[in-house]
Motif scaffolding. Structure first.
Motif, PDB file in Angstrom:
ATOM      1  N   GLN A  32      35.193  59.750  86.862  1.00  0.00           N
ATOM      2  CA  GLN A  32      36.432  60.520  87.002  1.00  0.00           C
ATOM      3  C   GLN A  32      36.913  61.034  85.638  1.00  0.00           C
ATOM      4  N   LEU A  33      36.870  60.182  84.618  1.00  0.00           N
ATOM      5  CA  LEU A  33      37.295  60.603  83.275  1.00  0.00           C
ATOM      6  C   LEU A  33      36.393  61.718  82.752  1.00  0.00           C
ATOM      7  N   LEU A  34      35.083  61.578  82.927  1.00  0.00           N
ATOM      8  CA  LEU A  34      34.164  62.571  82.364  1.00  0.00           C
ATOM      9  C   LEU A  34      34.366  63.939  83.017  1.00  0.00           C
ATOM     10  N   TYR A  35      34.611  63.950  84.319  1.00  0.00           N
ATOM     11  CA  TYR A  35      34.849  65.247  84.967  1.00  0.00           C
ATOM     12  C   TYR A  35      36.225  65.810  84.631  1.00  0.00           C
ATOM     13  N   ALA A  36      37.201  64.949  84.447  1.00  0.00           N
ATOM     14  CA  ALA A  36      38.514  65.433  83.992  1.00  0.00           C
ATOM     15  C   ALA A  36      38.384  66.022  82.588  1.00  0.00           C
ATOM     16  N   LEU A  37      37.586  65.366  81.752  1.00  0.00           N
ATOM     17  CA  LEU A  37      37.340  65.888  80.403  1.00  0.00           C
ATOM     18  C   LEU A  37      36.623  67.236  80.479  1.00  0.00           C
ATOM     19  N   ASN A  38      35.644  67.332  81.362  1.00  0.00           N
ATOM     20  CA  ASN A  38      34.921  68.595  81.510  1.00  0.00           C
ATOM     21  C   ASN A  38      35.861  69.720  81.949  1.00  0.00           C
ATOM     22  N   ARG A  39      36.761  69.405  82.857  1.00  0.00           N
ATOM     23  CA  ARG A  39      37.727  70.430  83.301  1.00  0.00           C
ATOM     24  C   ARG A  39      38.641  70.846  82.145  1.00  0.00           C
ATOM     25  N   ALA A  40      39.018  69.886  81.324  1.00  0.00           N
ATOM     26  CA  ALA A  40      39.880  70.210  80.175  1.00  0.00           C
ATOM     27  C   ALA A  40      39.129  71.092  79.169  1.00  0.00           C
ATOM     28  N   PHE A  41      37.856  70.775  78.918  1.00  0.00           N
ATOM     29  CA  PHE A  41      37.054  71.638  78.031  1.00  0.00           C
ATOM     30  C   PHE A  41      36.937  73.044  78.631  1.00  0.00           C
ATOM     31  N   ASP A  42      36.714  73.118  79.943  1.00  0.00           N
ATOM     32  CA  ASP A  42      36.612  74.430  80.603  1.00  0.00           C
ATOM     33  C   ASP A  42      37.915  75.211  80.450  1.00  0.00           C
ATOM     34  N   ARG A  43      39.024  74.509  80.629  1.00  0.00           N
ATOM     35  CA  ARG A  43      40.335  75.160  80.509  1.00  0.00           C
ATOM     36  C   ARG A  43      40.515  75.753  79.105  1.00  0.00           C
ATOM     37  N   ALA A  44      40.178  74.975  78.089  1.00  0.00           N
ATOM     38  CA  ALA A  44      40.320  75.446  76.708  1.00  0.00           C
ATOM     39  C   ALA A  44      39.329  76.574  76.408  1.00  0.00           C
ATOM     40  N   ALA A  45      38.133  76.458  76.956  1.00  0.00           N
ATOM     41  CA  ALA A  45      37.104  77.478  76.714  1.00  0.00           C
ATOM     42  C   ALA A  45      37.511  78.809  77.346  1.00  0.00           C
ATOM     43  N   GLN A  46      38.097  78.724  78.553  1.00  0.00           N
ATOM     44  CA  GLN A  46      38.393  79.945  79.298  1.00  0.00           C
ATOM     45  C   GLN A  46      39.708  80.594  78.886  1.00  0.00           C
ATOM     46  N   ASP A  47      40.513  79.918  78.085  1.00  0.00           N
ATOM     47  CA  ASP A  47      41.768  80.482  77.596  1.00  0.00           C
ATOM     48  C   ASP A  47      41.469  81.262  76.315  1.00  0.00           C
ATOM     49  N   ASP A  48      41.542  82.593  76.393  1.00  0.00           N
ATOM     50  CA  ASP A  48      41.161  83.424  75.250  1.00  0.00           C
ATOM     51  C   ASP A  48      42.106  83.277  74.067  1.00  0.00           C
ATOM     52  N   ASN A  49      43.241  82.641  74.274  1.00  0.00           N
ATOM     53  CA  ASN A  49      44.179  82.409  73.171  1.00  0.00           C
ATOM     54  C   ASN A  49      43.821  81.162  72.363  1.00  0.00           C
ATOM     55  N   ILE A  50      42.883  80.389  72.844  1.00  0.00           N
ATOM     56  CA  ILE A  50      42.484  79.170  72.137  1.00  0.00           C
ATOM     57  C   ILE A  50      41.244  79.454  71.284  1.00  0.00           C
ATOM     58  N   HIS A  51      41.321  79.094  69.999  1.00  0.00           N
ATOM     59  CA  HIS A  51      40.181  79.284  69.090  1.00  0.00           C
ATOM     60  C   HIS A  51      39.494  77.976  68.723  1.00  0.00           C
ATOM     61  N   VAL A  52      40.233  76.879  68.744  1.00  0.00           N
ATOM     62  CA  VAL A  52      39.689  75.586  68.300  1.00  0.00           C
ATOM     63  C   VAL A  52      40.130  74.494  69.274  1.00  0.00           C
ATOM     64  N   ILE A  53      39.242  73.542  69.540  1.00  0.00           N
ATOM     65  CA  ILE A  53      39.548  72.445  70.465  1.00  0.00           C
ATOM     66  C   ILE A  53      39.373  71.114  69.740  1.00  0.00           C
ATOM     67  N   ILE A  54      40.414  70.287  69.781  1.00  0.00           N
ATOM     68  CA  ILE A  54      40.343  68.933  69.224  1.00  0.00           C
ATOM     69  C   ILE A  54      40.137  67.957  70.378  1.00  0.00           C
ATOM     70  N   LEU A  55      39.246  66.987  70.181  1.00  0.00           N
ATOM     71  CA  LEU A  55      39.097  65.882  71.137  1.00  0.00           C
ATOM     72  C   LEU A  55      39.590  64.609  70.463  1.00  0.00           C
ATOM     73  N   ALA A  56      40.654  64.019  70.992  1.00  0.00           N
ATOM     74  CA  ALA A  56      41.280  62.839  70.408  1.00  0.00           C
ATOM     75  C   ALA A  56      41.385  61.748  71.473  1.00  0.00           C
ATOM     76  N   ALA A  57      41.898  60.593  71.084  1.00  0.00           N
ATOM     77  CA  ALA A  57      41.961  59.477  72.035  1.00  0.00           C
ATOM     78  C   ALA A  57      43.248  58.682  71.835  1.00  0.00           C
ATOM     79  N   ARG A  58      43.835  58.253  72.929  1.00  0.00           N
ATOM     80  CA  ARG A  58      45.012  57.381  72.881  1.00  0.00           C
ATOM     81  C   ARG A  58      44.568  55.911  72.937  1.00  0.00           C
ATOM     82  N   GLY A  59      45.392  55.048  72.339  1.00  0.00           N
ATOM     83  CA  GLY A  59      45.078  53.620  72.352  1.00  0.00           C
ATOM     84  C   GLY A  59      44.363  53.200  71.083  1.00  0.00           C
ATOM     85  N   PRO A  60      44.003  51.923  70.997  1.00  0.00           N
ATOM     86  CA  PRO A  60      43.435  51.397  69.756  1.00  0.00           C
ATOM     87  C   PRO A  60      41.998  51.843  69.466  1.00  0.00           C
TER      88      PRO A  60
END
Ligand code: ZN
Length: 277
Positions: A32-60
């Protein structure tokens, strides 16, 4: 099940930031997490206003790797079939090695390689532990910025498997470091990863988010088409030297080790050295 294993924000103009958001599970990678991540990457990729994507993590910790609870429960293959964005690979409902290969080809190798080829610069913002499957989230990114508390480890060989499914080790660490990293399954510090060329910058933990954002802002001001093609050209250089061929050959070896473990131990992994993490 988590409500929302991924979070998405836009912390600066033309910058998207995706957060792994299962801190209670150390961001273990459920299907579930990996597909949610894939959808988020797709969203950022398909938004022409986005030039750079950061992947970060919450928690320790950045990520503890594959979700072993999901694997033990045997629900992963059903979950992948329920995803709307499932790719064109098939056989998730088959038996034996066919199903295992299908799942890993789609969910592990497939998604990581897809993110590696995403047509915008990506930056991994890494802190805490990155264990085994966690590498498959970090390595596909173009730049890696690590906090001074970040560590990296591939425990696969200890578990009777010849390395994590996205076999980018030689290209991240160089030949000798890659072999030692695989054979010993030791913890690589951020500083050692930097010395090996795997990490671009190591910064104090409390500077990680700001520093990463500064780099992202700088890159995001540049023309996207030039960025996109610069990335493609570097990736093409790597692939022309055989990376993608090696990646697929190693994936076949990986499946063989799973099949061997299943024949000998009745499990995908050799339980002899099974330890925490
Ligand atoms: Zn595997």
């Amino acid at each position: 099940m988590d409500d929302e294993p991924i979070d998405y924000d836009m912390p600066a103009p033309r910058v998207a930031r995706i957060w792994l958001n299962r801190p209670q599970a150390r961001n273990a990678q459920s299907t579930q997490l990996l597909y949610a991540l894939n959808r988020a990457f797709d969203r950022a990729a398909q938004d022409d206003n986005i030039h750079v994507i950061i992947l970060a993590a919450r928690g320790p910790h950045f990520s503890a790797g594959h979700d072993l609870n999901e694997i033990a429960a045997g629900t992963a293959h059903d979950t992948v079939r329920a995803q709307q964005t499932v790719g064109t690979w098939c056989g998730f409902g088959c038996s034996g090695a066919e199903a295992q290969m299908a799942y890993e080809k789609e969910v592990y190798l497939g998604l990581s390689e897809r993110w590696r080829n995403l047509p915008k610069p990506t930056i991994a913002q890494v802190h805490g532990k990155v264990i085994t499957g966690g590498l498959m989230l970090v390595w596909p990114c173009d730049l890696i910025i690590a906090a001074d508390d970040a560590t990296f480890q591939d425990t696969a060989v200890d578990l009777g498997v010849c390395g994590v499914e996205f076999f980018n080790h030689p290209y991240e660490l160089g030949i000798r470091q890659a072999k030692e990293f695989l054979f010993r399954a030791h913890v690589l510090t951020a500083q050692a990863a930097h010395a090996a060329g795997m990490v671009n910058h190591v910064v104090p933990r409390d500077r990680l988010e700001d520093f990463t954002l500064e780099i992202a802002r700088e890159i995001a001001r540049k023309p996207l088409f030039a960025l996109k093609l610069a990335k493609e050209a570097v990736n093409a250089a790597q692939d022309a030297a055989g990376r993608s061929t090696v990646l697929h050959a190693a994936f076949g070896h990986h499946q063989l080790t799973h099949a061997h473990n299943m024949l000998v131990h009745g499990l995908l992994m050799d339980p002899t050295n099974l330890q925490s993490g």
